[in-house]
Write an enzyme that holds these catalytic residues in place. Structure first.
Site, PDB file in Angstrom:
ATOM      1  N   ARG A   1     -12.617  -8.585  -1.002  1.00 26.31           N
ATOM      2  CA  ARG A   1     -13.065  -7.645  -2.039  1.00 26.31           C
ATOM      3  C   ARG A   1     -13.647  -8.416  -3.227  1.00 26.31           C
ATOM      4  O   ARG A   1     -13.109  -9.453  -3.616  1.00 26.31           O
ATOM      5  CB  ARG A   1     -11.909  -6.783  -2.544  1.00 26.31           C
ATOM      6  CG  ARG A   1     -11.337  -5.827  -1.534  1.00 26.31           C
ATOM      7  CD  ARG A   1     -10.334  -4.882  -2.209  1.00 26.31           C
ATOM      8  NE  ARG A   1      -9.544  -4.181  -1.225  1.00 26.31           N
ATOM      9  CZ  ARG A   1      -8.215  -4.215  -1.155  1.00 26.31           C
ATOM     10  NH1 ARG A   1      -7.517  -4.910  -2.035  1.00 26.31           N
ATOM     11  NH2 ARG A   1      -7.577  -3.554  -0.226  1.00 26.31           N
TER      12      ARG A   1
ATOM     13  N   ASN B   1       5.745   1.483   6.722  1.00 28.61           N
ATOM     14  CA  ASN B   1       4.488   1.310   5.993  1.00 28.61           C
ATOM     15  C   ASN B   1       3.361   1.645   6.958  1.00 28.61           C
ATOM     16  O   ASN B   1       3.013   0.859   7.833  1.00 28.61           O
ATOM     17  CB  ASN B   1       4.399  -0.152   5.511  1.00 28.61           C
ATOM     18  CG  ASN B   1       3.120  -0.425   4.751  1.00 28.61           C
ATOM     19  OD1 ASN B   1       2.237   0.425   4.656  1.00 28.61           O
ATOM     20  ND2 ASN B   1       3.014  -1.622   4.209  1.00 28.61           N
TER      21      ASN B   1
ATOM     22  N   HIS C   1       0.128  -2.244  -5.925  1.00 24.93           N
ATOM     23  CA  HIS C   1       1.163  -3.296  -5.794  1.00 24.93           C
ATOM     24  C   HIS C   1       2.321  -3.055  -6.753  1.00 24.93           C
ATOM     25  O   HIS C   1       3.042  -3.998  -7.109  1.00 24.93           O
ATOM     26  CB  HIS C   1       0.597  -4.708  -6.098  1.00 24.93           C
ATOM     27  CG  HIS C   1      -0.392  -5.217  -5.098  1.00 24.93           C
ATOM     28  ND1 HIS C   1      -1.534  -5.907  -5.468  1.00 24.93           N
ATOM     29  CD2 HIS C   1      -0.406  -5.147  -3.742  1.00 24.93           C
ATOM     30  CE1 HIS C   1      -2.208  -6.235  -4.374  1.00 24.93           C
ATOM     31  NE2 HIS C   1      -1.544  -5.790  -3.318  1.00 24.93           N
TER      32      HIS C   1
ATOM     33  N   GLU D   1       8.613  -6.303  -0.768  1.00 27.35           N
ATOM     34  CA  GLU D   1       8.332  -4.879  -0.991  1.00 27.35           C
ATOM     35  C   GLU D   1       9.227  -3.992  -0.127  1.00 27.35           C
ATOM     36  O   GLU D   1       9.636  -2.923  -0.563  1.00 27.35           O
ATOM     37  CB  GLU D   1       6.847  -4.606  -0.721  1.00 27.35           C
ATOM     38  CG  GLU D   1       5.978  -5.166  -1.842  1.00 27.35           C
ATOM     39  CD  GLU D   1       4.504  -5.267  -1.496  1.00 27.35           C
ATOM     40  OE1 GLU D   1       4.160  -6.138  -0.671  1.00 27.35           O
ATOM     41  OE2 GLU D   1       3.711  -4.490  -2.034  1.00 27.35           O
TER      42      GLU D   1
ATOM     43  N   ARG E   1       6.393   3.706   2.361  1.00 23.78           N
ATOM     44  CA  ARG E   1       5.447   3.254   1.354  1.00 23.78           C
ATOM     45  C   ARG E   1       4.323   4.291   1.294  1.00 23.78           C
ATOM     46  O   ARG E   1       3.748   4.653   2.323  1.00 23.78           O
ATOM     47  CB  ARG E   1       4.864   1.911   1.770  1.00 23.78           C
ATOM     48  CG  ARG E   1       3.783   1.482   0.830  1.00 23.78           C
ATOM     49  CD  ARG E   1       3.087   0.237   1.336  1.00 23.78           C
ATOM     50  NE  ARG E   1       2.071  -0.151   0.390  1.00 23.78           N
ATOM     51  CZ  ARG E   1       0.889  -0.678   0.730  1.00 23.78           C
ATOM     52  NH1 ARG E   1       0.603  -0.880   2.000  1.00 23.78           N
ATOM     53  NH2 ARG E   1       0.030  -1.010  -0.188  1.00 23.78           N
TER      54      ARG E   1
END
Ligand code: ADP
Length: 396
Positions: free
Chosen positions: A240, A7, A179, A384, A90
């Site tokens: 965020r 990743n 996601h 993940e 990823r």
């Protein structure tokens, strides 16, 4: 087969080696400060974490350090690099072009480059990681697994924005969602736990981490999700803002004398629960501050849960019902007060949680709904990396 899962970020690289037969993690770690100086963290299964400072001018040196650590005589998880049967990457944004994972070749890389405008920070870093692995492990098959691909099943009414259609036609302005690997993994696992076919279930997955998103999964397919063209839309996150009136962008820019990049930086990095509370983006700090009576920390937590609950309610409407609600990721797995707060708004759907049980669940896979709840509520830890390893093996 042993799969190396990568990743890649702009200055970091997370990795795991997973044995696909046993699904055990053989080693994992992180390269940080790539292009600045360089630090490798390496943890073999059941062993201590080793930290090594070494120059990493580019991702290539970082991948080389990882490979060296993996075959280190004393602590290496592998005896030979030829044990790595495949690499799974990823990849953040696949645009409309990639509706599923794919084996990496020149056409794949060109396709990811073509949608890099949509993820200018992430996609170029992902490609750098892919090229570094290609150079250092020639002949080892590589697979790209997209954050966006799972959401490509959304109907057009869900993914379009209410702006002139030409922006979609000319520039592919639409909701993509992120996601996806996690939402797919958790919704599949929910069906396994409930013991019903995935095709028969309406599931809402709440992936609540530093980045947070919700997904409506109807019969195994994503039909709506809270993140949009970028990960900024939707829930209030660590830093965020999530949904706001776009007019606030212009208003803040004018008041503060900021350009677009300046306001976007505010919305991505200086907002969310950190901006509201003035305390932290980390829920452990926020909960501690709220317990000590910090009013803004309490407000940030209340706003976070309220927004999550509103999305769950709207997705129950989108699917005309909901059978399972699953909480996952750092906050979803570890913060009982947030789960309780969210579910307190959902009684109208027949959601009842077992308060005592909920308080005990930290990072375990457990049902938290009460016996008479019309909707099953679970905590399901996401994974993940394992999902990427499974996809990789399936494709090679
Ligand atoms: P991301 O992958 O988006 O960086 P994570 O899924 O790791 O985010 O979630 C980070 C959030 O989860 C933080 O707010 C943190 O406080 C919370 N969290 C993570 N682990 C724990 C824990 N063991 N106990 C309480 N909160 C936790």
């Amino acid at each position: 087969m042993k799969v190396l899962v990568i990743n890649c970020g702009s200055s970091s690289l997370k990795y795991q080696v997973i044995d696909s037969e046993t699904e055990q993690v053989l080693a994992k770690g992180l390269c940080e400060r790539i292009g600045i100086d360089g630090r490798l963290k390496y943890t073999p299964a059941g062993g201590e974490t080793e930290v090594t400072d070494a120059p990493m001018p580019t991702h290539k040196e970082a991948v080389q350090m990882v490979l060296d650590a993996l075959v280190n005589e004393k602590t290496g998880a592998l005896s030979n690099l030829s044990e790595i049967g495949a690499v799974g990457h990823r990849v953040v944004h696949g645009g409309e072009r990639f509706t599923k994972s794919a084996v990496i070749d020149d056409e794949f890389i060109a396709g990811v480059e073509a949608v890099s405008d949509l993820a200018p920070l992430h996609n170029p870093a992902n490609i750098i990681g892919i090229r570094a692995c290609q150079a250092l492990m020639p002949g080892v098959p590589q697979v790209g697994v997209f954050d966006t691909a799972f959401h490509q099943t959304m109907p057009q009414k869900a993914y379009m924005y209410g702006v002139d259609y030409k922006y979609y036609e000319d520039y592919q302005v639409r909701k993509y969602g992120f996601h996806g690997t996690s939402h797919s993994f958790v919704s599949k696992r929910a069906a396994e736990i409930v013991g019903k076919p995935l095709e028969s279930l309406k599931t809402i997955v709440c992936h609540l981490g530093n980045g947070a998103s919700i997904c409506a999964v109807d019969g195994g397919k994503s039909v709506d999700t809270s993140m949009g063209l970028s990960p900024l839309e939707g829930l209030i996150m660590g830093t965020r803002s999530g949904d706001i009136d776009p007019s606030a962008v212009e208003y803040i820019a004018n008041k503060e004398g900021l350009d677009f990049a300046g306001v976007m930086n505010v919305l991505n990095k200086k907002s969310g629960v950190e901006g509201i509370s003035g305390v932290s983006s980390d829920f452990r700090d926020l909960c501690a501050a709220a317990d000590e009576g910090n009013e803004r920390a309490k407000l940030a937590l209340a706003m976070f849960s309220y927004r999550v609950a509103k999305y769950v309610g709207s997705y129950a409407a989108a699917m005309n019902g909901v059978d399972v609600i699953a909480f996952t990721a750092g906050i979803g797995e570890n913060t009982p007060s947030v789960r309780a707060d969210v579910c307190s708004y959902l009684k109208f759907l027949g959601v009842e949680i077992n308060e005592e049980l909920n308080k005990e669940v930290h990072g375990d896979e457990k049902k938290i709904s009460a016996g008479d709840s019309k909707v099953l509520v679970y905590v399901i830890p996401t994974n993940e990396e394992l999902a990427i390893a499974r996809e990789t093996v399936a494709l090679v």
